[in-house]
Design an enzyme around this catalytic site. Structure first.
Site, mmCIF file in Angstrom:
data_model
loop_
_atom_site.group_PDB
_atom_site.id
_atom_site.type_symbol
_atom_site.label_atom_id
_atom_site.label_comp_id
_atom_site.label_asym_id
_atom_site.label_seq_id
_atom_site.Cartn_x
_atom_site.Cartn_y
_atom_site.Cartn_z
ATOM 1 N N ASP A 407 0.875 -1.166 0.000
ATOM 2 C CA ASP A 407 0.000 0.000 0.000
ATOM 3 C C ASP A 407 0.917 1.221 0.000
ATOM 4 O O ASP A 407 1.935 1.238 0.686
ATOM 5 C CB ASP A 407 -0.883 -0.001 1.244
ATOM 6 C CG ASP A 407 -1.742 1.247 1.324
ATOM 7 O OD1 ASP A 407 -2.524 1.470 0.396
ATOM 8 O OD2 ASP A 407 -1.606 1.996 2.311
ATOM 9 N N THR A 409 0.370 4.797 0.722
ATOM 10 C CA THR A 409 0.345 5.792 1.791
ATOM 11 C C THR A 409 0.608 5.151 3.152
ATOM 12 O O THR A 409 -0.099 4.237 3.566
ATOM 13 C CB THR A 409 -1.019 6.517 1.806
ATOM 14 O OG1 THR A 409 -1.280 7.045 0.508
ATOM 15 C CG2 THR A 409 -1.022 7.630 2.836
ATOM 16 N N LYS A 582 -9.216 -3.247 -2.897
ATOM 17 C CA LYS A 582 -7.829 -3.707 -2.744
ATOM 18 C C LYS A 582 -7.737 -5.223 -2.689
ATOM 19 O O LYS A 582 -6.829 -5.824 -3.266
ATOM 20 C CB LYS A 582 -7.206 -3.088 -1.486
ATOM 21 C CG LYS A 582 -6.927 -1.600 -1.624
ATOM 22 C CD LYS A 582 -6.263 -1.027 -0.376
ATOM 23 C CE LYS A 582 -5.949 0.455 -0.566
ATOM 24 N NZ LYS A 582 -5.306 1.045 0.618
#
Length: 744
Positions: A407, A409, A582
């Site tokens: 991921d 961030t 996701k």
């Protein structure tokens, strides 16, 4: 000066949260010495408040191996002393040294029988007891083999003493018991060393805390008396007694034993602290946020314990092999006895000695320890480096990974804005001055972009007449000049022309660009983006060297995703992915036939972490209860992802080494024990067989202890997510911003 009072047990107080860490620490202090800093009775009171079922669980578990080690040690030394007269009285040894006539006396065989009986029943009792335990659970193992071997030698030799024609094996019996006791003693010490992580973690907690009372006084209380929202004083050099938030004071805190980060973390008001870490040079006042089972340390202890006790797939293989080896040993002993008696024509004494040696040398002890010791060592090693294993099956499968998805961030990036580029659009100003002007003005604003610009320069000047420009920026007077920090929209509104192609390039990378005007003239621009972690590029490069493809998921636009991917060197990226999508992206990569790991912050990434073959929650900080993750990394450091994958591979290699050694040595040892080389004069006694078996067990234990984890010495992790920590790292990152100057 605040009054310092000493606490006593008040039965009228509200029942506090049960402090598991205090209970665990007490068991250790009892073994190593009296607790310091508080009366022993307060620890006893804390223990008395535990529920009857769970109060002594850890103490019993922790003392089990120590008790067994002490028992084997005592039995070994006593049996060894009893073995000396057995050796002196053994007819065969007397003849060997030519002292048979000198030492022999009427009834000596009965004295020999007496000493041998003592060794058999006292020294051999753990093995005889183990035989019944294994039979009761229907899990034949090494205890059955040892018991059958020593019982056969003892009963046959006893029969010889009382009239049966044959040869006595009392000295072989005694030395066999001695060597087996020594081997088990050494093994228990190795197991204690391998599983000492829980004790080391429990010892981190202090014995008491300086609680601030409503009247302003300071009162020493045991940890079990602390409750959420209590305020506690921590003096320089003291251990922090509970998780909490700093309400007063500044200091640096050493969290090395909890996070693996060697550099003390700077802390100030609002920062989070973890119980068990060590305060530095300043005094702190904290508000307690986590005690007992809710504390970070207690949860880490539970995670380590669960991981060490969780079943390994490789252990199933070892258990099956050990079961079959037991069957082979018992069958091999019987076959050896029959062959020497019938086919080779040897007497019963010779044949029974061969059978006993086969059963002893084939004990699956090393095989039984091959995997558990590596599991204990790897789990403890991981915990010391801030890598917490929740699922051993997923962890062991990590060695087969072919792809890892990050991921963006908070994982590859820091999850906060920072200045990445500074453009000079005029020759009459330098970079430092431009950044100082902009930082001075924006230091008065609460906007996230303004805060990032304010951190671009440590030097700031006083600002007069500050005011915000709604939706467009801010302005103020600095050193007698009118400074405006504004958006591209402000330039268009004021018809200020901007033709520099570098600005378009930065905007094309998905960066936010702001402009700096001095007295109405455009002097420069600053580009901002989510700051890429310094460790990300090296971590990705190392993973690619390991043959693992590196991918990224992000909700950002295509331009931003491409820029981050290019900067770090990723193989592939997915842009504009919503949190709920996701997990579908993880499935998409898995559909390619690859085993996939997912690395995220454990919040929005929870479904994807659960879907992946290995879910890694990174930067968990104080929140270790990430239920969907298989592995939890305490630090926000991508280099730890590399470390956990390397540890997985190294752990598997150690397991295989131990299994190959433990099982492979029997291929040569069993025929040798049966007398395959007898024609060449090579014959092993039961004692020598026991020595070889014990040596194989010790080799397995030593090999497990040699497991190491290779971590990046340049780790920059260690932040625990507190605002003050972020501000400290923000200053550091500004030195890495790029500056490009306009060519004349």
């Amino acid at each position: 000066m605040k009054e310092h009072e000493h606490a006593t047990k008040d039965k009228t107080e509200t029942m506090p949260a049960r402090d598991e860490v205090a209970k665990k620490a007490y068991a250790l202090y009892e073994k190593e010495g009296r607790p310091q800093g508080h009366a022993k009775q307060n620890w006893l009171a804390a223990e008395a408040e535990m529920s009857g079922h769970g109060a002594d669980e850890h103490k019993g578990h922790g003392d089990h191996h120590a008790h067994m080690a002490a028992d084997f040690r005592n039995r070994f030394w006593i049996s060894l002393v009893l073995t000396l007269p057995i050796l002196v009285l053994s007819p065969m040894l007397q003849k060997l040294v030519g002292l048979r006539e000198a030492i022999h006396f009427p009834g000596d065989v009965y004295v020999l029988f007496g000493f041998s009986s003592a060794v058999f029943w006292y020294g051999g009792w753990p093995f005889l007891k183990g035989l019944f335990d294994e039979l009761k659970t229907r899990k034949p193992g090494m205890m059955i083999l040892i018991s059958v071997a020593i019982a056969t030698a003892y009963l046959y030799s006893s029969a010889v003493v009382f009239g049966l024609t044959g040869k006595m094996f009392f000295w072989e019996l005694a030395t066999l018991v001695d060597i087996m006791l020594l081997g088990h003693w050494i093994e228990m010490k190795s197991v204690m060393g391998a599983s000492k992580a829980l004790e080391e973690l429990a010892k981190l907690m202090p014995s008491d805390a300086h609680k601030l009372m409503p009247d302003g006084s300071v009162k020493d209380v045991p940890l079990s008396k602390l409750a959420v929202d209590d305020k506690v004083l921590i003096k320089p050099g003291e251990k922090i007694p509970a998780d909490g938030v700093i309400v007063e004071g500044e200091s640096s805190v050493n969290e090395a034993m909890l996070t693996g980060e060697s550099t003390p973390a700077p802390k100030e008001t609002g920062g989070k602290v973890i119980g068990g870490s060590i305060n530095g040079e300043g005094s702190l006042t904290i508000e307690v946020k986590g005690t007992g089972k809710d504390s970070f340390l207690s949860q880490v202890i539970d995670l380590v314990k669960q991981a060490q006790e969780s079943k390994s797939k490789t252990q199933d293989l070892a258990n099956t092999a050990a079961l079959w080896l037991t069957i082979v040993a018992l069958g091999g002993g019987a076959i050896t006895l029959i062959i020497w008696l019938t086919l080779m024509g040897k007497d019963f004494a010779f044949a029974i000695e061969r059978a006993v040696t086969v059963m002893v040398i084939a004990c699956p002890h090393a095989l039984g320890l091959a995997v558990p010791l590596v599991v204990a060592v790897s789990t403890a090693l991981a915990a010391k480096n801030g890598l917490l294993i929740r699922s051993r099956v997923a962890f062991e499968g990590a060695r087969k990974l072919k792809a890892i998805i990050f991921d963006k961030t908070g994982t590859l990036t820091e999850g906060r804005f920072g200045v990445t580029d500074t453009l000079l659009l005029s020759q009459d100003i330098d970079e430092e001055t431009l950044r100082r002007y902009a930082a001075s003005v924006d230091a008065n604003s609460e906007h996230p972009i303004a805060k990032a610009i304010a951190g671009a320069s440590e030097k700031k000047s006083p600002v007069e007449n500050f005011k915000g420009i709604a939706g467009k920026g801010a302005e103020g007077w600095v050193e007698g000049k009118e400074i405006k920090v504004v958006s591209p929209g402000f330039l268009r509104e004021q018809n200020i022309e901007m033709t520099d192609k570098r600005v378009e390039q930065l905007q094309g990378q998905g960066k936010t660009v702001v402009f700096v005007l001095v007295d109405g003239a455009l002097k420069g621009a600053m580009a901002l983006a989510d700051i890429i972690r310094p460790e990300s590029k090296q971590a990705v490069a190392t993973l690619k060297e390991m043959g693992i493809r590196c991918l990224m998921l992000t909700g950002d636009n295509e331009a931003t995703a491409k820029w981050v991917s290019d900067q770090i060197g990723l193989d592939e990226y997915f842009a504009e992915v919503l949190p709920q999508d996701k997990a579908a992206k993880v499935k998409e990569v898995q559909a390619r036939g690859e085993l996939v790991a997912m690395t995220g912050d454990g919040v929005n990434d929870a479904p994807a972490l659960a879907q992946a073959d290995l879910g890694i929650a990174i930067g968990a900080g104080s929140d270790v209860a990430v239920e969907t993750a298989d592995v939890i990394l305490v630090r926000s450091n991508p280099a730890d992802v590399v470390a956990i994958l390397k540890l997985s591979r190294a752990t598997y290699h150690k397991m295989m080494q131990n299994l190959v050694w433990a099982a492979g040595y029997n291929v040569f040892a069993i025929p040798l024990a049966a007398g395959a080389l007898y024609a060449w004069g090579v014959l092993l006694t039961p004692a020598v067989g026991a020595g070889l078996m014990a040596a194989s067990t010790v080799i397995v234990a030593i090999n497990a202890r040699l497991l190491r984890i290779k971590t990046d010495p340049q780790k920059k992790g260690g932040e625990q997510g507190s605002p003050s920590d972020k501000e400290q790292s923000a200053r550091k990152d500004q030195t890495e911003t790029k500056t490009t100057k306009k060519e004349t």
